[in-house]
Scaffold this active site. Structure first.
Site, PDB file in Angstrom:
ATOM      1  N   LYS A  47       0.977  -1.159  -0.028  1.00 41.55           N
ATOM      2  CA  LYS A  47      -0.118   0.138  -0.045  1.00 41.55           C
ATOM      3  C   LYS A  47       1.032   1.093   0.121  1.00 41.55           C
ATOM      4  O   LYS A  47       1.061   1.763   1.118  1.00 41.55           O
ATOM      5  CB  LYS A  47      -1.122  -0.049   1.213  1.00 41.55           C
ATOM      6  CG  LYS A  47      -2.227   0.844   1.156  1.00 41.55           C
ATOM      7  CD  LYS A  47      -3.067   0.524   2.069  1.00 41.55           C
ATOM      8  CE  LYS A  47      -4.402   1.479   2.296  1.00 41.55           C
ATOM      9  NZ  LYS A  47      -5.167   1.603   0.972  1.00 41.55           N
TER      10      LYS A  47
HETATM   11  N1  PPE Z   1      -7.562  -2.338  -3.051  1.00 33.09           N
HETATM   12  C1  PPE Z   1      -6.939  -0.968  -2.935  1.00 33.09           C
HETATM   13  C2  PPE Z   1      -6.207  -0.601  -4.295  1.00 33.09           C
HETATM   14  C3  PPE Z   1      -7.125  -0.094  -2.096  1.00 33.09           C
HETATM   15  O1  PPE Z   1      -6.483   1.185  -1.830  1.00 33.09           O
HETATM   16  C4  PPE Z   1      -8.004  -0.730  -0.691  1.00 33.09           C
HETATM   17  C5  PPE Z   1      -8.022   0.314   0.445  1.00 33.09           C
HETATM   18  C6  PPE Z   1      -8.371  -1.988  -0.908  1.00 33.09           C
HETATM   19  C7  PPE Z   1      -8.219  -2.693  -1.800  1.00 33.09           C
HETATM   20  C8  PPE Z   1      -9.038  -2.687   0.320  1.00 33.09           C
HETATM   21  O2  PPE Z   1      -8.221  -2.992   1.315  1.00 33.09           O
HETATM   22  P1  PPE Z   1      -8.677  -3.131   2.685  1.00 33.09           P
HETATM   23  O3  PPE Z   1      -8.969  -1.572   3.291  1.00 33.09           O
HETATM   24  O4  PPE Z   1      -7.449  -3.548   3.431  1.00 33.09           O
HETATM   25  O5  PPE Z   1      -9.976  -4.042   2.883  1.00 33.09           O
HETATM   26  N2  PPE Z   1      -8.126   1.729   0.225  1.00 33.09           N
HETATM   27  C9  PPE Z   1      -8.041   2.572   1.196  1.00 33.09           C
HETATM   28  C10 PPE Z   1      -7.606   3.901   0.668  1.00 33.09           C
HETATM   29  C11 PPE Z   1      -9.036   4.767   0.300  1.00 33.09           C
HETATM   30  C12 PPE Z   1      -8.306   6.162  -0.041  1.00 33.09           C
HETATM   31  O6  PPE Z   1      -9.168   6.804  -0.749  1.00 33.09           O
HETATM   32  O7  PPE Z   1      -7.513   6.841   0.511  1.00 33.09           O
HETATM   33  C13 PPE Z   1      -9.183   2.557   2.318  1.00 33.09           C
HETATM   34  O8  PPE Z   1     -10.118   1.938   1.887  1.00 33.09           O
HETATM   35  O9  PPE Z   1      -8.902   2.875   3.288  1.00 33.09           O
END
Ligand code: PPE
Length: 312
Positions: free
Chosen positions: A157
Site C-alpha cells: 500500500k
Molecule cells: N484495493 C486498494 C487499491 C485499496 O486502496 C484498498 C483500500 C483496498 C483494496 C481494500 O483494502 P482494505 O481496506 O484492507 O480492505 N483503500 C484505502 C484507501 C482509500 C482512500 O481513498 O484513501 C481504504 O479503504 O482505506
C-alpha cells in the site's frame, strides 16, 4: 475535510494545523511513502479499531518492501493510534498512518533520507455515498490497467502506486460513474480504485486471487470469512471482464468503502439492478462485525482505552 484536534507525528501529539512538512520532502516528489486506512467504530464495547493489528502488520510489510525502516515498533504505533483517538475525544473515525521518506536528500536514491511517521484521524462518512451503500453504485471498467507486478508491487500500500488508481478514478468520474474497475494486462478483473471485488453467480461468490494484481484487502479477508461462516461458497479465481456483466450480484469491500454493492457496470444492470440477497446477507453480517454487534467477530476489535474520569 473534518478536522480533529491532534495529529501524531514522529512520536509527538501536535495540533492539526501544525502537522507540516518541508516542500523538499522526498515522498512529495517521488511518492516514497506507504500508508494504511483503518476505521474505528463506536461499538457495543466502546470505541474500537477494526482489525488493528492486521493493518499495522501490513503497514510494516509495505514499508519493508520499499526498504523503509520504520523508526518505531508495531506496538508503539498501535498504542499511539489508540491514544490519538482518545485524546481527540473520538468515538468513531478513519485512521491514516503514513510512513514516508522525509526531508534531507533529493534524487532517486532514497536510503539516506529520513523516514517520518504520522498518524491522523478524522471523521469520514460513506466513501461511495450513503445511497451507494444501500442502493449500490455505478461502475465503469477503466481504460487504465492495474499496475503490474513486474513493475511495481500491487500488494504494497504505497503512496506512489496510487497514481494508477487516481487516473482510473478521474476517468470514471468524468464519464459519470461512481467507481472504476481495473483489469490487468491480460484483461482479467483486479479491483476497484480502493476496493476489492466480489462477483456472485448462481449462489457462488468469486473474487480475484492473491496472484491477481490486487491489494490483499483486510476487509476482503473478513468478507470471505463472514460469507463462508454464513454457509456461502467463496472461490478465489481469475475473473473475466464479461463475468462482471453476467453476474447476478456484485459488491466491493474496503476500509473506506466498507461493503458497497455495485448495481451497474458499463451501463449493464447487475442482476435486477438492485443489491441482491447474497450481498445483503454478507453486508448485514459484515456491518454487525464492524460495529461489534456480533460476538463471533469480537476478536477483530481493538478497544480504545477510555480515560477514567476523576471522581470528585
Ligand atoms: N484495493 C486498494 C487499491 C485499496 O486502496 C484498498 C483500500 C483496498 C483494496 C481494500 O483494502 P482494505 O481496506 O484492507 O480492505 N483503500 C484505502 C484507501 C482509500 C482512500 O481513498 O484513501 C481504504 O479503504 O482505506
Amino acid at each position: 475535510m473534518e478536522q480533529a484536534e491532534l495529529i501524531w507525528m514522529n512520536g509527538e501529539f501536535v495540533p492539526w494545523d501544525e502537522a507540516k512538512v518541508h516542500v523538499l520532502t522526498h515522498g512529495l516528489h517521488y511518492g516514497t511513502g506507504v500508508f494504511e486506512g483503518i476505521r474505528c467504530y463506536d461499538t457495543e464495547i466502546g470505541p474500537a479499531v477494526f482489525r488493528h493489528q492486521d493493518h499495522v502488520d501490513r503497514l510494516f510489510k509495505s514499508a519493508e518492501l520499499y526498504y523503509m525502516p520504520i523508526p518505531f515498533d508495531r506496538e508503539q504505533l498501535r498504542q499511539a493510534t489508540l491514544e490519538l483517538i482518545g485524546r481527540n475525544g473520538m468515538r468513531s473515525c478513519y485512521i491514516r498512518p503514513l510512513v514516508f521518506r522525509g526531508y534531507g536528500t533529493m534524487g532517486l536514491f532514497p536510503l539516506d533520507a529520513p523516514v517520518d511517521v504520522a498518524i491522523a484521524v478524522w471523521e469520514w462518512g460513506a466513501y461511495l455515498g450513503e445511497e451507494g451503500k444501500t442502493r449500490g453504485v455505478r461502475a465503469k471498467v477503466s481504460s487504465w490497467r492495474r499496475i503490474s507486478p513486474d513493475s511495481l508491487i500491487p500488494h504494497a500500500k504505497a503512496s506512489g502506486q496510487y497514481l494508477n488508481s487516481i487516473l482510473a478514478k478521474i476517468e470514471s468520474h468524468k464519464a459519470g460513474y461512481e467507481e472504476a474497475i481495473l483489469l490487468d494486462d491480460k484483461g482479467l478483473v483486479c479491483e476497484g480504485t480502493g476496493e476489492n471485488l466480489f462477483v456472485v453467480r448462481d449462489g457462488v461468490i468469486s473474487t480475484p486471487p492473491q496472484t491477481a494484481s490486487i491489494l490483499d484487502g483486510i476487509n476482503r479477508k473478513s468478507a470471505i470469512q463472514i460469507a463462508r461462516d454464513l454457509g456461502f461458497e467463496v472461490v478465489e479465481r481469475d475473473i473475466a471482464r464479461a463475468e462482471l456483466y453476467l453476474a447476478d450480484e456484485l459488491y466491493c469491500t474496503g476500509t473506506a468503502a466498507e461493503l458497497t454493492p455495485i448495481r451497474e457496470v458499463d451501463d449493464h444492470a447487475v442482476g435486477t439492478g438492485e443489491p441482491g440477497e447474497v450481498t445483503r446477507a454478507v453486508q448485514q453480517a459484515f456491518e454487525d462485525a464492524l460495529h461489534g454487534r456480533s460476538e463471533r467477530y469480537r476478536e477483530w476489535l481493538d478497544p480504545v482505552p477510555q480515560r477514567v474520569e476523576a471522581q470528585t
